[in-house]
Design a protein around this motif. Structure first.
Motif, PDB file in Angstrom:
ATOM      1  N   ILE A 192      43.828  36.688  49.640  1.00 46.46           N
ATOM      2  CA  ILE A 192      42.977  36.286  50.760  1.00 46.46           C
ATOM      3  C   ILE A 192      43.716  36.377  52.094  1.00 46.46           C
ATOM      4  O   ILE A 192      43.269  35.813  53.087  1.00 46.46           O
ATOM      5  CB  ILE A 192      42.443  34.852  50.559  1.00 46.46           C
ATOM      6  CG1 ILE A 192      43.582  33.844  50.485  1.00 46.46           C
ATOM      7  CG2 ILE A 192      41.574  34.770  49.309  1.00 46.46           C
ATOM      8  CD1 ILE A 192      43.113  32.403  50.431  1.00 46.46           C
ATOM      9  N   THR A 215      47.345  33.715  45.755  1.00 45.66           N
ATOM     10  CA  THR A 215      46.351  33.246  46.718  1.00 45.66           C
ATOM     11  C   THR A 215      47.014  32.428  47.819  1.00 45.66           C
ATOM     12  O   THR A 215      46.751  32.627  49.013  1.00 45.66           O
ATOM     13  CB  THR A 215      45.282  32.394  46.012  1.00 45.66           C
ATOM     14  OG1 THR A 215      44.727  33.138  44.923  1.00 45.66           O
ATOM     15  CG2 THR A 215      44.176  32.008  46.979  1.00 45.66           C
ATOM     16  N   ASN A 270      51.860  31.546  43.218  1.00 44.28           N
ATOM     17  CA  ASN A 270      50.449  31.915  43.218  1.00 44.28           C
ATOM     18  C   ASN A 270      50.146  32.849  44.381  1.00 44.28           C
ATOM     19  O   ASN A 270      50.455  32.539  45.537  1.00 44.28           O
ATOM     20  CB  ASN A 270      49.586  30.652  43.315  1.00 44.28           C
ATOM     21  CG  ASN A 270      48.106  30.958  43.268  1.00 44.28           C
ATOM     22  OD1 ASN A 270      47.499  31.299  44.273  1.00 44.28           O
ATOM     23  ND2 ASN A 270      47.521  30.840  42.093  1.00 44.28           N
ATOM     24  N   VAL A 308      40.810  42.959  49.168  1.00 45.55           N
ATOM     25  CA  VAL A 308      40.573  41.906  48.179  1.00 45.55           C
ATOM     26  C   VAL A 308      40.125  42.506  46.854  1.00 45.55           C
ATOM     27  O   VAL A 308      40.541  42.072  45.772  1.00 45.55           O
ATOM     28  CB  VAL A 308      39.512  40.912  48.696  1.00 45.55           C
ATOM     29  CG1 VAL A 308      39.252  39.810  47.672  1.00 45.55           C
ATOM     30  CG2 VAL A 308      39.942  40.307  50.019  1.00 45.55           C
ATOM     31  N   VAL A 349      43.878  37.255  43.250  1.00 45.76           N
ATOM     32  CA  VAL A 349      43.000  36.802  44.332  1.00 45.76           C
ATOM     33  C   VAL A 349      43.816  36.793  45.617  1.00 45.76           C
ATOM     34  O   VAL A 349      44.589  35.872  45.887  1.00 45.76           O
ATOM     35  CB  VAL A 349      42.424  35.404  44.037  1.00 45.76           C
ATOM     36  CG1 VAL A 349      41.480  34.982  45.169  1.00 45.76           C
ATOM     37  CG2 VAL A 349      41.683  35.394  42.707  1.00 45.76           C
TER      38      VAL A 349
END
Length: 368
Positions: free
Chosen positions: A84, A143, A141, A73, A82
């Motif tokens: 995850i 994430t 995106n 991360v 970001v």
């Protein structure tokens, strides 16, 4: 005399520490309302994680993968990403290591072990690198894509260990073929913990040096801070985004490979224990600093290790420690709004004095 640099370091230390203390207070309220003595709970948390040599060994063994998943991360975050989905890279890295280990049984231990870890690292890099490519080429995106890919990676692990790669001897717990004791990683010198701890610490130190003292780290900061300025400076932002994701995925894949080569000896559902998700908390508590990832991973590893003692002594669910981790994560995120407030207040107090200077000069008739 205090300097802005001093206040910045104080913020980096005091704000996350304050968030963790606030999480502990809320956790104490939670366990109190559930009918458990808070002071005894915290005493057992300390004893279970850090109170004895056995506890320390258990903590460090859990910290080893957390260091690497924290880096999964922290490294992309240097480029403003970001990520995850480290859990998916971890389990697929473990699967790749198990396949290579089973194929290399009977060969020289060191070359096969290196191939196992390299296969795990490459698999994780490709898996999370895909998130960087989707972000750059399709505007997806990272994430969301990394989280969805984590679910896909776990599904692929379950498919292969319960189907094409299942060892017929693994009846109650489907697994790949064992790699054999000869290929298992040894112990870290000076510790009763497998070599994964030493590997994780070395990787974290290298990541810190690269991101802190090299042009690579500077380029990542420029890309993460202002992609438009990075393009004007001649940086290929797409390549840097994909590379940052691949580097983070490589760390998570390596964590999975180490879990297979040092702990489980095969790929199975035991890999899916949440190390990838806990790495998110580690990275945010460390403020995405690869060096700070090491002590934070040890802290979180100790909390996880203490779950069993809470269950044995107080008959609490061992998952109660996840409540503490969740509270800490929420408060760490909320505390982000506090950074910079001290400098702002000091600047506000200094502003009136600076504003009166021209009046004094005008009254004395002196030239500026």
């Amino acid at each position: 005399m205090s300097t802005p640099r001093t206040f910045e370091w104080l913020e980096r230390i005091l704000i996350p520490v304050g968030a963790v203390l606030a999480a502990m207070l809320l956790f104490a309220l939670f366990v109190g309302l559930a009918g458990y003595p808070p002071l005894e709970v915290f005493e057992l948390l300390y004893k279970g994680g850090f109170g004895s040599s056995f506890s320390w060994n258990n903590t460090l063994q859990r910290a080893a993968p957390l260091i690497l998943t924290g880096l999964a991360v922290a490294i992309p975050a240097r480029a403003g990403l970001v990520i995850i989905g480290g859990e998916g890279a971890l389990v697929l890295g473990g699967l790749a290591a198990a396949v290579v280990g089973a194929w290399g049984m009977g060969g020289a231990a060191l070359p096969v072990q290196l191939m196992m870890l390299l296969a795990a690292t490459a698999t994780g890099a490709l898996w999370i690198g895909l998130c960087g490519w989707l972000r750059h080429a399709r505007g997806v995106n990272e994430t969301i894509s990394s989280l969805l890919l984590a679910y896909i990676g776990i599904a692929l692990l379950n498919h292969f260990v319960e189907g094409p790669l299942k060892d017929p001897a693994s009846l109650n717990k489907p697994s790949t073929a064992p790699i054999g004791d000869a290929l298992m990683l040894g112990m870290t010198p000076g510790f009763d913990v497998h070599l994964g701890l030493g590997i994780g610490v070395v990787v974290a130190l290298l990541a810190w040096v690269v991101t802190r003292f090299t042009t690579i780290g500077f380029a990542l900061q420029v890309v993460g801070g202002n992609p438009r300025a990075a393009q004007l400076a001649g940086l290929r932002t797409g390549a840097w985004l994909i590379g940052a994701c691949a580097a983070g995925g490589a760390a998570a894949g390596l964590a999975g490979g180490i879990e297979v080569a040092a702990v489980h000896g095969a790929a199975n559902a035991s890999l899916i224990v949440g190390y990838g998700y806990a790495g998110i908390l580690v990275a945010f508590m460390a403020r995405h600093n690869p060096l700070a990832v090491i002590p934070v991973a040890i802290l979180i590893g100790g909390i996880n290790a203490a779950g069993g003692m809470l269950q044995r002594r107080l008959d609490m669910p061992d998952a109660a420690v996840l409540v503490l981790q969740g509270l800490a994560f929420v408060l760490i995120l909320a505390s982000e709004t506090l950074y910079g407030r001290i400098r702002f207040k000091r600047a506000a107090k200094a502003a009136p004095a600076a504003a009166t200077a021209p009046i004094v000069v005008a009254a004395t008739g002196e030239k500026a």
